[in-house]
Motif scaffolding. Sequence first.
Motif, PDB file in Angstrom:
ATOM      1  N   ILE A   1     -10.054  38.464 -46.859  1.00 46.19           N
ATOM      2  CA  ILE A   1      -8.663  38.469 -47.333  1.00 46.19           C
ATOM      3  C   ILE A   1      -8.040  37.090 -47.135  1.00 46.19           C
ATOM      4  O   ILE A   1      -7.384  36.543 -48.034  1.00 46.19           O
ATOM      5  N   ALA A   2      -8.256  36.511 -45.953  1.00 46.80           N
ATOM      6  CA  ALA A   2      -7.691  35.186 -45.658  1.00 46.80           C
ATOM      7  C   ALA A   2      -8.258  34.121 -46.597  1.00 46.80           C
ATOM      8  O   ALA A   2      -7.559  33.176 -46.980  1.00 46.80           O
ATOM      9  N   PHE A   3      -9.507  34.278 -47.002  1.00 49.65           N
ATOM     10  CA  PHE A   3     -10.164  33.325 -47.906  1.00 49.65           C
ATOM     11  C   PHE A   3      -9.538  33.366 -49.301  1.00 49.65           C
ATOM     12  O   PHE A   3      -9.264  32.326 -49.901  1.00 49.65           O
ATOM     13  N   MET A   4      -9.280  34.552 -49.827  1.00 51.67           N
ATOM     14  CA  MET A   4      -8.775  34.686 -51.201  1.00 51.67           C
ATOM     15  C   MET A   4      -7.253  34.724 -51.278  1.00 51.67           C
ATOM     16  O   MET A   4      -6.667  34.353 -52.297  1.00 51.67           O
ATOM     17  N   PHE A   5      -6.597  35.147 -50.178  1.00 48.26           N
ATOM     18  CA  PHE A   5      -5.137  35.255 -50.174  1.00 48.26           C
ATOM     19  C   PHE A   5      -4.590  34.496 -48.957  1.00 48.26           C
ATOM     20  O   PHE A   5      -4.071  35.113 -48.013  1.00 48.26           O
ATOM     21  N   PRO A   6      -4.720  33.175 -48.948  1.00 51.72           N
ATOM     22  CA  PRO A   6      -4.462  32.382 -47.737  1.00 51.72           C
ATOM     23  C   PRO A   6      -3.013  32.383 -47.260  1.00 51.72           C
ATOM     24  O   PRO A   6      -2.753  32.059 -46.092  1.00 51.72           O
ATOM     25  N   ASP A   7      -2.056  32.729 -48.113  1.00 55.94           N
ATOM     26  CA  ASP A   7      -0.656  32.719 -47.687  1.00 55.94           C
ATOM     27  C   ASP A   7      -0.283  33.950 -46.865  1.00 55.94           C
ATOM     28  O   ASP A   7       0.789  33.993 -46.258  1.00 55.94           O
ATOM     29  N   LEU A   8      -1.151  34.940 -46.863  1.00 58.41           N
ATOM     30  CA  LEU A   8      -0.883  36.156 -46.085  1.00 58.41           C
ATOM     31  C   LEU A   8      -1.239  35.935 -44.619  1.00 58.41           C
ATOM     32  O   LEU A   8      -2.174  35.194 -44.292  1.00 58.41           O
TER      33      LEU A   8
END
Length: 546
Positions: free
Chosen positions: A320-327
């Motif tokens: 998730i952090a890889f594809m949605f880094p602003d979360l």
Amino acid sequence: MKSFSFKGRQELLSGIENEHYDVIIIGGGITGTGIALDCVTRGLKTLLVEMQDFAAGTSSRSTKLVHGGLRYLKQFEVGMVAEVGKEREVVYRNAPHVTHPEWMLLPIYRKGTFGKYSTSLGLKVYDFLAGVKRNERRKMLTREESLRKEPLLKKKDLLGAGYYVEYRTDDARLTIEVAKTAYANGVDLLNYVKAESFKYDAKGKVAGLYIRDVLDEEQYLVMGKKIINATGPWVENVIEQDRKIEGKSLFHSKGVHIVIDSSKFPLRQAVYFDTPDGRMVFAIPRNGKTYVGTTDTEYHGDLVNPEITVEDKEYILKSIAFMFPDLQIGMQDVESAWAGVRPLIRQEGKGPSEISRKDEIWTSETGLITIAGGKLTGYRKMAETVTDMICEQLKQEGKKCTGSVTKQMKLSGGNFENPEDYGRFINDRAQAVAAETGISLRDATSILSTYGTNTDSVLKYAGKELQETNLPLSIKLTLHYAIEEEMAISPADYFIRRTGAVLFDIDWVNKWKYEVVAYMAILMKWSVEETKKHMDDLNRRIEEIQ
């Protein structure tokens, strides 16, 4: 006619030793129930036994997609993509209340696994092989269009995206609807009944099955001409009770998914993306939640309750952090999780992500038929193939079968002339159902959405004398229906597989679980000890998914 309920179950068991079946199926997941439906609609007297609840194994623990297998194009499994791609349309047409089109975004990054040209070509080939409808064929989006669809995507090096349709489903409810359709056509189905051992005839061929009722430990002998092992991850356990099949074995792959509230992960658009290690992961919005998965690791543990490790969750959180880094999503944001074991057919030298999802039929020297491998999407075609083989064998014994009719058969609750009628059905009836019953518009919409054309069968319980408790009427209605017409035996059956609430609405489960258990205790006439046992079992299962 016996009811598809606990009472009907007891009635069936009381006379089962006097029956003689053409086909006995071991395993009540999507494969077993699919075979049961195909068999009975071709004129075969059929029994199915399941040691847990229907769909309690892999069939309630998948990615919850009826998908065409885009990833298998990378492995050049053209035939498989063509077959399951067409089958997903069959599932949608016959059960639109549990199968919903879902546009999927496949982001393309500079130096990523997928290039613009290869993605465009791959999706085009996919559309062709799967026979995708014109209005659902792939589109190629620019960088700006991709970010408008999903602003949370990683922006660095984003080139654009492929945009194509998959089908989201409730895997457990799909299995239940297949089981109910099979029952309505004459199949005898039993949950919580374990296959213990085989009975053989004078020639050493399987001719019967010793079964045990898990609820009261009573044992029975049932006789049948053909016995099918459709137990998913347990197929080798069943084979061990018979004769070992040389050169055939399973590879158990564990898949884990996590659920996060939309307030923490406000995903607008389903996304299918590759991770740094080359695996593929889905992130899918669903009813105010976002679920993400799956892992793909070899598994050797408990098949009944596959373990969810901290490492499993960490892998998905890193994805998730890889594809949605602003979360900023951490372990504390995971509301629930589930693990499923995929029964893949072992291929030497290949890892979990590389192994084919093809199905195979194995036959032992005793005549026991085993169906192994396969995918949720292809369940109906697998069933047709197995039944074709059985019919050919029975033909030599003087028993005639008709042709398969399941391709055009509407499943229980899905009796719409066209799939598009499903949405209109909900919109047209929601206000009226709320007004007639006094339940909220939200609950009325939920019942219509879940049960489709079976809604009137759910609502009829509003006219019956219901127990006085603090339970809302909407819960009483769905609970009565689950017990009386979906053979729910325990609170876990209701909360996990009849409603899916344990995974996607855990706060609702915790709010009402004690009232539901108390209400079921009245309806099922449980003792104090039995009620406590069911409560403890439900709490244990809730702990397992958190």
